[in-house]
Design a protein around this motif. Structure first.
Motif, PDB file in Angstrom:
ATOM      1  N   TRP B 379       0.817  -1.226   0.000  1.00  0.00           N
ATOM      2  CA  TRP B 379       0.000   0.000   0.000  1.00  0.00           C
ATOM      3  C   TRP B 379       0.851   1.277   0.000  1.00  0.00           C
ATOM      4  CZ3 TRP B 379      -1.120  -3.503   4.259  1.00  0.00           C
ATOM      5  CH2 TRP B 379      -2.020  -4.500   3.889  1.00  0.00           C
ATOM      6  N   ALA B 380       2.045   1.207  -0.552  1.00  0.00           N
ATOM      7  CA  ALA B 380       2.904   2.391  -0.610  1.00  0.00           C
ATOM      8  C   ALA B 380       2.477   3.255  -1.793  1.00  0.00           C
ATOM      9  CB  ALA B 380       4.370   1.975  -0.740  1.00  0.00           C
ATOM     10  N   ARG B 381       1.950   4.441  -1.486  1.00  0.00           N
ATOM     11  CA  ARG B 381       1.606   5.421  -2.526  1.00  0.00           C
ATOM     12  C   ARG B 381       2.217   6.749  -2.131  1.00  0.00           C
ATOM     13  NH1 ARG B 381      -4.709   5.481  -3.938  1.00  0.00           N
ATOM     14  NH2 ARG B 381      -4.914   5.616  -1.670  1.00  0.00           N
ATOM     15  N   THR B 382       2.493   7.576  -3.100  1.00  0.00           N
ATOM     16  CA  THR B 382       3.089   8.876  -2.776  1.00  0.00           C
ATOM     17  C   THR B 382       2.114   9.686  -1.924  1.00  0.00           C
ATOM     18  OG1 THR B 382       2.209   9.735  -4.834  1.00  0.00           O
ATOM     19  CG2 THR B 382       4.516   9.016  -4.840  1.00  0.00           C
ATOM     20  N   ILE B 383       2.690  10.474  -1.030  1.00  0.00           N
ATOM     21  CA  ILE B 383       1.882  11.340  -0.172  1.00  0.00           C
ATOM     22  C   ILE B 383       2.123  12.752  -0.666  1.00  0.00           C
ATOM     23  CG2 ILE B 383       1.591  12.138   2.207  1.00  0.00           C
ATOM     24  CD1 ILE B 383       2.217   9.272   3.050  1.00  0.00           C
ATOM     25  N   ASP B 384       1.229  13.181  -1.586  1.00  0.00           N
ATOM     26  CA  ASP B 384       1.515  14.432  -2.290  1.00  0.00           C
ATOM     27  C   ASP B 384       0.271  15.242  -2.616  1.00  0.00           C
ATOM     28  OD1 ASP B 384       0.368  12.758  -4.138  1.00  0.00           O
ATOM     29  OD2 ASP B 384       2.137  12.590  -5.427  1.00  0.00           O
ATOM     30  N   THR B 385      -0.920  14.757  -2.249  1.00  0.00           N
ATOM     31  CA  THR B 385      -2.153  15.446  -2.629  1.00  0.00           C
ATOM     32  C   THR B 385      -2.821  16.065  -1.400  1.00  0.00           C
ATOM     33  OG1 THR B 385      -2.416  13.637  -4.220  1.00  0.00           O
ATOM     34  CG2 THR B 385      -4.258  15.177  -3.995  1.00  0.00           C
ATOM     35  N   PRO B 386      -2.776  17.379  -1.272  1.00  0.00           N
ATOM     36  CA  PRO B 386      -3.419  17.978  -0.110  1.00  0.00           C
ATOM     37  C   PRO B 386      -4.941  17.815  -0.176  1.00  0.00           C
ATOM     38  CG  PRO B 386      -2.510  19.677  -1.573  1.00  0.00           C
ATOM     39  CD  PRO B 386      -2.152  18.346  -2.161  1.00  0.00           C
ATOM     40  N   PRO B 387      -5.674  17.858   0.916  1.00  0.00           N
ATOM     41  CA  PRO B 387      -5.111  18.121   2.251  1.00  0.00           C
ATOM     42  C   PRO B 387      -4.387  16.896   2.821  1.00  0.00           C
ATOM     43  CG  PRO B 387      -7.468  17.699   2.417  1.00  0.00           C
ATOM     44  CD  PRO B 387      -7.148  17.725   0.947  1.00  0.00           C
ATOM     45  N   PHE B 388      -3.346  17.190   3.584  1.00  0.00           N
ATOM     46  CA  PHE B 388      -2.646  16.128   4.305  1.00  0.00           C
ATOM     47  C   PHE B 388      -3.375  15.902   5.626  1.00  0.00           C
ATOM     48  CE2 PHE B 388       0.342  18.121   1.429  1.00  0.00           C
ATOM     49  CZ  PHE B 388       0.780  17.013   0.715  1.00  0.00           C
ATOM     50  N   ILE B 389      -3.553  14.637   5.970  1.00  0.00           N
ATOM     51  CA  ILE B 389      -4.400  14.271   7.106  1.00  0.00           C
ATOM     52  C   ILE B 389      -3.556  13.486   8.101  1.00  0.00           C
ATOM     53  CG2 ILE B 389      -6.412  12.877   7.777  1.00  0.00           C
ATOM     54  CD1 ILE B 389      -7.221  13.421   4.674  1.00  0.00           C
ATOM     55  N   CYS B 390      -3.611  13.937   9.345  1.00  0.00           N
ATOM     56  CA  CYS B 390      -2.699  13.379  10.340  1.00  0.00           C
ATOM     57  C   CYS B 390      -3.431  13.046  11.628  1.00  0.00           C
ATOM     58  CB  CYS B 390      -1.602  14.412  10.599  1.00  0.00           C
ATOM     59  SG  CYS B 390      -0.519  13.993  11.973  1.00  0.00           S
ATOM     60  N   TYR B 391      -3.056  11.914  12.228  1.00  0.00           N
ATOM     61  CA  TYR B 391      -3.574  11.544  13.559  1.00  0.00           C
ATOM     62  C   TYR B 391      -2.394  11.254  14.485  1.00  0.00           C
ATOM     63  CZ  TYR B 391      -8.184  10.851  11.437  1.00  0.00           C
ATOM     64  OH  TYR B 391      -9.366  11.027  10.787  1.00  0.00           O
TER      65      TYR B 391
END
Lengths: 371, 465
Positions: B379-391
């Motif tokens: 499940w490795a995909r680039t993290i590049d599309t905002p919004p960035f979501i964090c917990y």
């Protein structure tokens, strides 16, 4: 609907419910809320009216007060329901009657009783009003059939219009793409849910938390007594009207005639239902109860009990000199009830019925779509 | 007020499922019973309040369970999760008895329902309680009251007078007042010690200050400690507990299931240094979620942050707390207090290492990174599309494994291997005998129910003789 305090509180509660879902099996509210992640104020009006106030989710909630999350959906929903009755009432300005509904209803009953009593005292010769009247047309010697029909017809007619408009306002405000078409089977499902009070039986018939965390069907049974009693009384009046109009048979009718049997059973059912539901309200755990709605709750139950009791007393004492006075009390309370229908707790039956229909329609719609 | 001077047949220490199963069973066998629950009434039921199902063996479909789930498969499942840290005799007995407890539970007012939405994987093995564990607890208390069992809330049992394997009395604090209660037999069902931070600190040091306890704060292990101090034989590794990564913003105690987070497989997880520290895509989440509590516990400050982008937003159940969102990684770093340059570097290095592949959230999809010190294997995909979501994540402790040893009659065993004369145990306090490691959904309730029944019946029988 507006973002009132109750709406905000319920939204926060539903966010917790949606992350937990232990209550999924309780009633239609939970499967419905789980289809969405965010909710509009109007969604809350729908969910609140779908809630039957059975308290199952409160007593099962590990996050209910005094837990810091303080989840209390039955209380929030009860407040939102009251707000929604005002929001959807017709005309909207009369929705203010829900602000202090107990007091409003008390005033209405007082005025209505005074109006009928004074009217009789002024217009009916006192030797007729205070003496025993017997034989066909006994009642109409005190209040003519025409006058009676005028007041009852006008008040009930208006209320039917106002209640229909309230249902329409609710339906339009909460409309979704799935509610555009209403199938016969959805109507059947909703009618069955209403007729059996399915969600006051805990869905699986195991009961609800009427008094405390233990399960019973008490509230469902008392509500059945009241609802079917009320319907029997309406049937009694309708049959009597037909007999009068088409057959020319004038009341009072014999003890074993259809209108009297229907009215007697219905009246007793209403009295038992009203007293039972008032008892449940007094005895129940107060934590999930919204105090703000109690005025409206008690007002309707007391008014219905008054109508039923004065009707039964009128039947018992119809051949005595107090018949005229009892007739005034009965007609005065019936008039108050009919006027009050769209502006008091009676609205719950209409909006909850609409919510159950919406729920049935949407469930079917989703099955068809395959979601 | 209950009559504390009464000489009861059975005194039950605890107020969760295992305690109530023992209480009701003993009462049904004719014993006089007193239940001593530390929590106030509103929080009665220990961790049973937070449970939702029970794993039950069955030979064919039942009203709520599909297909069949037989002894050998159940045993294999247990063997796999415990890695052998179990007792085959006790475990197989528990498994067999689990096929017979549901009708009795129904008689006690417990209602079942088919598995909840999103838990289809458990529909064959686990019977769900209508309304969840608190509804089950309510049903048992209601039954206990109806049967005439004396129930004391706000009553902490502090010590037992245990003399050469014979339990004489217990000292309690009842609504703050000291009392001594005598009984012919005792059942201890007072849970583990995860609610006792000071005890956890013995093994974990100051890190324990940053642990969150997912359930009841009343599992303080006071009776467990007291019994072990008096020469009762222990089971389970005292340093170990079941622990998952939960939302760091959860309350210290009792946050419950709504604080769980399922986003890790689709995310990158960074520590206070804004660096990744483990393969987030190692295996499907149900098989891996239990390791992340420990992984986070090993990071500085016992905290970590998972980051996904807009592409993954709807792939997981969010916790009840709102996500921290930002339009850029730099902005996000500012919001969560990490070094922005390092976080940007971590994300860009990760993005550069992502290999092309067919992303599929439903299975091990092989989408992976290459060339990183710690690669992500699925499940490795680039993290590049905002919004960035964090917990933010912290370790959330479910239960501890340390307990007292029992035999198949639920008798507590002394260190010399001899059974105690009149002391029985059920539930979490003895579960380490059977589940010495790992986790099997709904098995804690199975152990509590089966051993609660045995302990109650044995105690009642002993009291009669």
């Amino acid at each position: 609907m507006h973002a009132t305090d109750a709406v905000q509180s319920a939204k926060r509660g539903i966010d917790v419910c949606n992350a937990c879902r232990y209550c999924e099996g309780y009633c239609a509210v939970f499967p419905t809320m789980m289809l969405q992640r965010s909710f509009t104020d109007t969604d809350m009006a729908y969910l609140a009216n779908l809630c039957h106030n059975c308290n199952g989710c409160y007593h099962a909630c590990q996050f209910a007060p005094p837990h810091p999350y303080g989840i209390n959906l039955p209380r929030d929903f009860a407040e939102i329901r009251l707000e929604s009755y005002a929001e959807y009432s017709f005309p909207k300005v009369l929705g203010r009657a829900f602000n202090r509904n107990g007091l409003t209803m008390l005033a209405l009953v007082g005025v209505s009783l005074a109006f009928v009593l004074l009217g009789m005292l002024l217009f009916v010769p006192h030797d007729i009003l205070f003496s025993a009247q017997t034989g066909p047309g006994a009642f109409y010697r005190i209040v003519s059939w025409g006058v009676m029909s005028l007041f009852v017809g006008a008040s009930l007619g208006w209320s039917v219009i106002a209640l229909s408009m309230a249902a329409r306002n609710f339906w339009h405000d909460t409309a979704s793409p799935l509610t555009k078409a209403i199938s016969q089977s959805a109507i059947r499902t909703a009618l069955k849910d209403i007729a059996t009070l399915r969600y006051l039986g805990g869905t699986d018939g195991g009961g609800c938390n009427d008094i405390d965390a233990s399960f019973s069907q008490t509230r469902r049974h008392f509500h059945h007594a009241l609802m079917y009693g009320f319907l029997l009384c309406l049937a009694s009046t309708s049959v009597a009207t037909l007999m009068h109009h088409f057959l020319g048979w004038e009341a009072p009718y014999s003890w074993y005639s259809l209108p009297v049997v229907l009215g007697t059973i219905g009246g007793i059912g209403m009295v038992i239902g009203c007293i039972g539901l008032i008892w449940v309200k007094i005895a129940t755990d107060p934590a999930p109860v919204a105090r703000r709605v109690l005025g409206a709750d008690y007002a309707l139950l007391i008014l219905l009990a008054l109508v039923a009791k004065t009707g039964l007393l009128l039947l018992l004492f119809r051949a005595t000199p107090i018949m005229g006075t009892l007739l005034a009390l009965h007609l005065g309370s019936v008039l108050a009830l009919f006027i009050a229908l769209p502006y008091g707790k009676f609205v719950h039956g209409i909006l909850r019925g609409a919510a159950l229909l919406k729920s049935a329609v949407e469930r079917e719609g989703r099955e068809v779509v395959g979601g | 007020m209950p009559d504390f001077s009464q000489f009861y047949d059975v005194a039950i220490i605890g107020g969760g499922n295992a305690a109530l199963c023992a209480a009701v069973s003993a009462r049904q066998d004719g014993a006089s019973v007193i239940v001593l629950e530390h929590a106030p009434k509103a929080f009665r039921g220990g961790n049973s309040r937070h449970t939702r199902n029970l794993r039950a063996m069955h030979e064919g479909p039942t009203s709520v369970l599909t297909e069949s789930y037989l002894e050998d498969e159940y045993w294999d499942d247990l063997l796999r999760v415990t890695g052998g840290e179990t007792d085959e005799k006790l475990a197989r007995m528990t498994i067999r008895q689990s096929s017979r407890v549901m009708p009795w539970m129904s008689e006690c007012g417990v209602r079942f329902q088919p598995s909840l939405t999103g838990t289809l994987s458990l529909s064959r093995t686990n019977a769900f309680f209508l309304g969840g564990g608190k509804a089950l607890v309510n049903a048992f208390y209601d039954t206990a009251e109806r049967l005439g069992i004396t129930i004391c809330y706000d009553t902490e049992v502090q010590s037992m007078d245990l003399d050469d394997g014979f339990a004489k009395s217990i000292s309690v604090s009842a609504n703050g007042f000291p009392q001594t209660i005598r009984a012919k037999t005792f059942v201890v069902s007072s849970g583990g010690f995860q609610g006792n931070i000071d005890w956890l600190k013995k093994y974990w040091g100051e890190a324990a200050e940053n642990f969150l306890i997912r359930g009841t704060p009343y599992a303080r292990g006071r009776m467990l400690q007291n019994l072990l101090d008096q020469g009762v034989q222990s089971v389970g590794d005292p340093t170990q507990f079941h622990c998952v990564a939960i939302d760091a913003r959860a309350p210290r105690f009792d946050g419950g299931i709504v604080t769980r987070l399922d986003d890790i497989p689709f995310s990158i997880v960074v520590n206070k240094s804004a660096r990744r520290f483990y393969d987030e895509g190692e295996d499907v989440w149900p098989k891996r979620y239990a390791i992340w509590g420990r992984l986070v516990a090993q990071q500085e400050g016992q905290i970590a942050w998972s980051i996904v982008d807009q592409k993954s937003e709807l792939l997981f159940m969010p916790s009840v707390f709102p996500a921290i969102t930002a339009g850029s990684i730099r902005e996000l770093a500012g919001k969560i207090g990490l070094d922005a340059d390092t976080l940007e570097q971590t994300v860009s290095e990760f993005n550069a290492a992502v290999q092309p592949g067919d992303f599929n959230p439903q299975k091990l999809d092989g989408c992976h990174t290459e060339g990183l010190a710690i690669n992500k294997t699925n499940w490795a995909r680039t993290i590049d599309t905002p919004p960035f979501i964090c917990y933010p994540h912290r370790p959330g402790i479910t239960f501890t494994y340390l307990g007292v040893k029992v035999d198949e009659r639920a008798r507590v065993i002394m260190a010399d291997g001899k059974p105690t004369a009149n002391l029985y145990a059920s539930g979490e306090i003895m579960a380490g005998s059977i589940l010495g490691r790992g986790y099997l959904a709904g098995f804690g309730m199975t152990i509590g129910t089966v051993f609660g029944r045995i302990a109650g019946q044995e105690a009642a029988r002993h009291a009669r003789n």
